[in-house]
Enzyme design. Structure first.
Site, short mmCIF file in Angstrom:
data_model
loop_
_atom_site.label_atom_id
_atom_site.label_comp_id
_atom_site.label_asym_id
_atom_site.label_seq_id
_atom_site.Cartn_x
_atom_site.Cartn_y
_atom_site.Cartn_z
N ASP A 20 34.60 39.98 40.19
CA ASP A 20 33.46 40.94 40.51
C ASP A 20 33.91 42.27 40.22
O ASP A 20 35.34 42.35 40.52
CB ASP A 20 32.93 40.72 41.83
CG ASP A 20 31.48 41.26 42.14
OD1 ASP A 20 30.94 41.82 41.29
OD2 ASP A 20 31.18 41.50 43.47
N GLY A 23 31.01 45.92 36.28
CA GLY A 23 30.23 47.09 36.02
C GLY A 23 30.74 48.43 36.59
O GLY A 23 30.43 49.59 36.05
N TRP A 25 33.80 49.01 37.44
CA TRP A 25 34.94 49.51 36.74
C TRP A 25 34.48 50.44 35.42
O TRP A 25 35.02 51.36 35.17
CB TRP A 25 35.66 48.20 36.15
CG TRP A 25 36.83 48.82 35.18
CD1 TRP A 25 38.08 48.72 35.79
CD2 TRP A 25 36.97 48.89 33.89
NE1 TRP A 25 39.16 49.00 34.92
CE2 TRP A 25 38.35 49.25 33.59
CE3 TRP A 25 36.23 48.99 33.06
CZ2 TRP A 25 38.84 49.20 32.49
CZ3 TRP A 25 36.52 49.10 31.83
CH2 TRP A 25 38.04 49.49 31.33
N ARG A 33 28.11 49.21 31.03
CA ARG A 33 28.55 47.99 31.68
C ARG A 33 29.42 46.68 30.93
O ARG A 33 30.12 46.38 31.28
CB ARG A 33 27.33 47.30 32.56
CG ARG A 33 26.71 48.32 33.72
CD ARG A 33 25.49 47.40 34.02
NE ARG A 33 25.75 46.23 34.63
CZ ARG A 33 26.31 46.01 35.94
NH1 ARG A 33 26.48 47.07 36.70
NH2 ARG A 33 26.65 44.92 36.48
N HIS A 37 32.95 44.10 31.19
CA HIS A 37 32.95 42.66 30.86
C HIS A 37 33.87 42.55 29.94
O HIS A 37 34.58 41.63 30.09
CB HIS A 37 31.50 42.19 30.32
CG HIS A 37 30.43 42.38 31.49
ND1 HIS A 37 30.49 41.90 32.86
CD2 HIS A 37 29.01 42.83 31.32
CE1 HIS A 37 29.35 42.17 33.67
NE2 HIS A 37 28.55 42.62 32.80
N LEU A 131 47.93 24.67 31.80
CA LEU A 131 46.97 25.03 32.92
C LEU A 131 45.72 24.20 32.55
O LEU A 131 44.93 24.15 31.54
CB LEU A 131 46.65 26.54 32.77
CG LEU A 131 45.53 27.19 33.81
CD1 LEU A 131 46.41 27.17 35.17
CD2 LEU A 131 45.08 28.38 33.20
N GLU A 207 41.11 28.34 51.49
CA GLU A 207 41.15 30.09 52.06
C GLU A 207 40.50 30.93 51.08
O GLU A 207 40.84 30.83 49.78
CB GLU A 207 42.79 30.08 51.93
CG GLU A 207 43.67 29.19 53.08
CD GLU A 207 43.22 29.28 54.37
OE1 GLU A 207 42.64 30.31 54.84
OE2 GLU A 207 43.68 28.54 55.25
C1 FPP Z 1 30.71 40.36 37.85
O1 FPP Z 1 30.73 41.83 37.64
C2 FPP Z 1 31.17 39.81 36.73
C3 FPP Z 1 30.17 38.99 35.92
C4 FPP Z 1 28.84 38.62 36.22
C5 FPP Z 1 30.68 38.53 34.39
C6 FPP Z 1 32.17 37.91 34.69
C7 FPP Z 1 32.50 37.78 33.18
C8 FPP Z 1 33.49 38.21 32.60
C9 FPP Z 1 34.80 38.66 33.16
C10 FPP Z 1 33.49 37.90 31.01
C11 FPP Z 1 34.29 37.13 30.43
C12 FPP Z 1 34.57 35.86 30.92
C13 FPP Z 1 35.28 34.86 30.24
C14 FPP Z 1 35.63 33.50 30.78
C15 FPP Z 1 35.97 35.16 29.03
P1 FPP Z 1 29.37 42.74 38.10
O2 FPP Z 1 28.79 43.05 36.71
O3 FPP Z 1 28.64 42.27 38.91
O4 FPP Z 1 30.28 44.06 38.32
P2 FPP Z 1 29.45 44.81 39.47
O5 FPP Z 1 29.37 44.44 40.79
O6 FPP Z 1 30.62 46.13 39.51
O7 FPP Z 1 27.99 45.65 38.76
#
Ligand code: FPP
Length: 243
Positions: A20, A23, A25, A33, A37, A131, A207
């Site tokens: 999480d 966005g 970041w 956004r 990702h 892994l 945990e």
């Molecule tokens: C949540 O951050 C993140 C996601 C919904 C997507 C996670 C996906 C990746 C890291 C892309 C790559 C994945 C792989 C397996 C290569 P958010 O957008 O909700 O962030 P925010 O809460 O700060 O808005």
């Protein structure tokens, strides 16, 4: 000074991560956004390598939930494109790291070419002994449970399974994570403290660790902190270890 694992620590066998904060970041840097990702995707690669070096055997990452379809269309399509290119690049990465990749979730809703890339990646990496890496894609815990219940009901109806035989172990074998041990440690980055429909059955005795760091910034040192935290927790599985 770089952090180190203490040799006396127990290493969790299976670590699950809710990635999480992508966005936030990006927002902090005035970027779109999607750049968050993309950076998050790079973190996935480093963390998989580091985790295996530390002795972690299984990693399960939440990449796209059944609820994520409700995000703006351009964000959904950017995420899908990112995953599309990841699945392709990952074939080489999996070969290099001997990583075995499996996608959990209902992939039938994804575009046909993405489904095909997933099949290729799973097939190409299936004999690897490094892994075990699960990517949750169009995944929702409730959806997984319902799919498992329906499939089990079908088998009961056909007489393949007797109602009396239904046990937690048998039920687990109907889940997307069949054959994979339950996570020992769940990490959710960015300070949020929810499980957001992730691995509802499998997290029963896990945990939980909620660091403030945003996923794109999550580093080897943060993983070491998570393992340190895991080592100070006491896991009792509902029993009593001391009186
Ligand atoms: C949540 O951050 C993140 C996601 C919904 C997507 C996670 C996906 C990746 C890291 C892309 C790559 C994945 C792989 C397996 C290569 P958010 O957008 O909700 O962030 P925010 O809460 O700060 O808005």
């Amino acid at each position: 000074m770089a952090k180190k694992l203490d040799p006396s620590w127990k290493i969790p066998e299976h670590v699950a991560i809710i990635m999480d904060g992508n966005g936030r970041w990006a927002k902090k840097r005035g970027l779109p956004r999607n750049m968050g990702h993309r950076q998050g995707g790079k973190t996935v690669e480093t963390i998989c390598e580091e985790a295996y070096r530390m002795g972690i055997k299984y990693m399960t990452l939440y990449a796209f939930s059944t609820e994520n379809w409700s995000r703006p269309e351009d964000e959904v399509s950017a995420l899908m494109n990112l995953l599309r290119s990841y699945m392709k690049d990952c074939v080489k990465q999996a070969e290099k790291n001997k990583m075995r990749v499996k996608v959990i979730g209902d992939i039938s809703r994804l575009d046909a070419d993405l489904q095909e890339s997933i099949r290729v990646l799973e097939k190409e990496s299936e004999k690897n002994t490094g892994l075990r890496f699960q990517i949750a894609l169009n995944y929702g815990g409730r959806d997984e449970l319902l799919r498992a219940v329906k499939s089990l009901c079908g088998d009961v109806k056909e007489g393949k399974v007797l109602e009396a035989e239904i046990s937690p172990e048998l039920f687990s074998s109907y889940l997307d994570t069949a054959g994979i041990p339950d996570p020992d440690l769940l990490i959710r980055t960015s300070g949020e403290q929810r499980i957001s429909n992730f691995l509802l059955w499998q997290l029963a005795y896990t945990e939980f660790y909620f660091p403030d760091v945003l996923w794109p910034d999550f580093s080897k040192d943060d993983l070491i902190d998570a393992i340190a935290y895991y080592n100070i927790r006491e896991r009792r599985y509902g029993g009593v270890t001391h009186v």
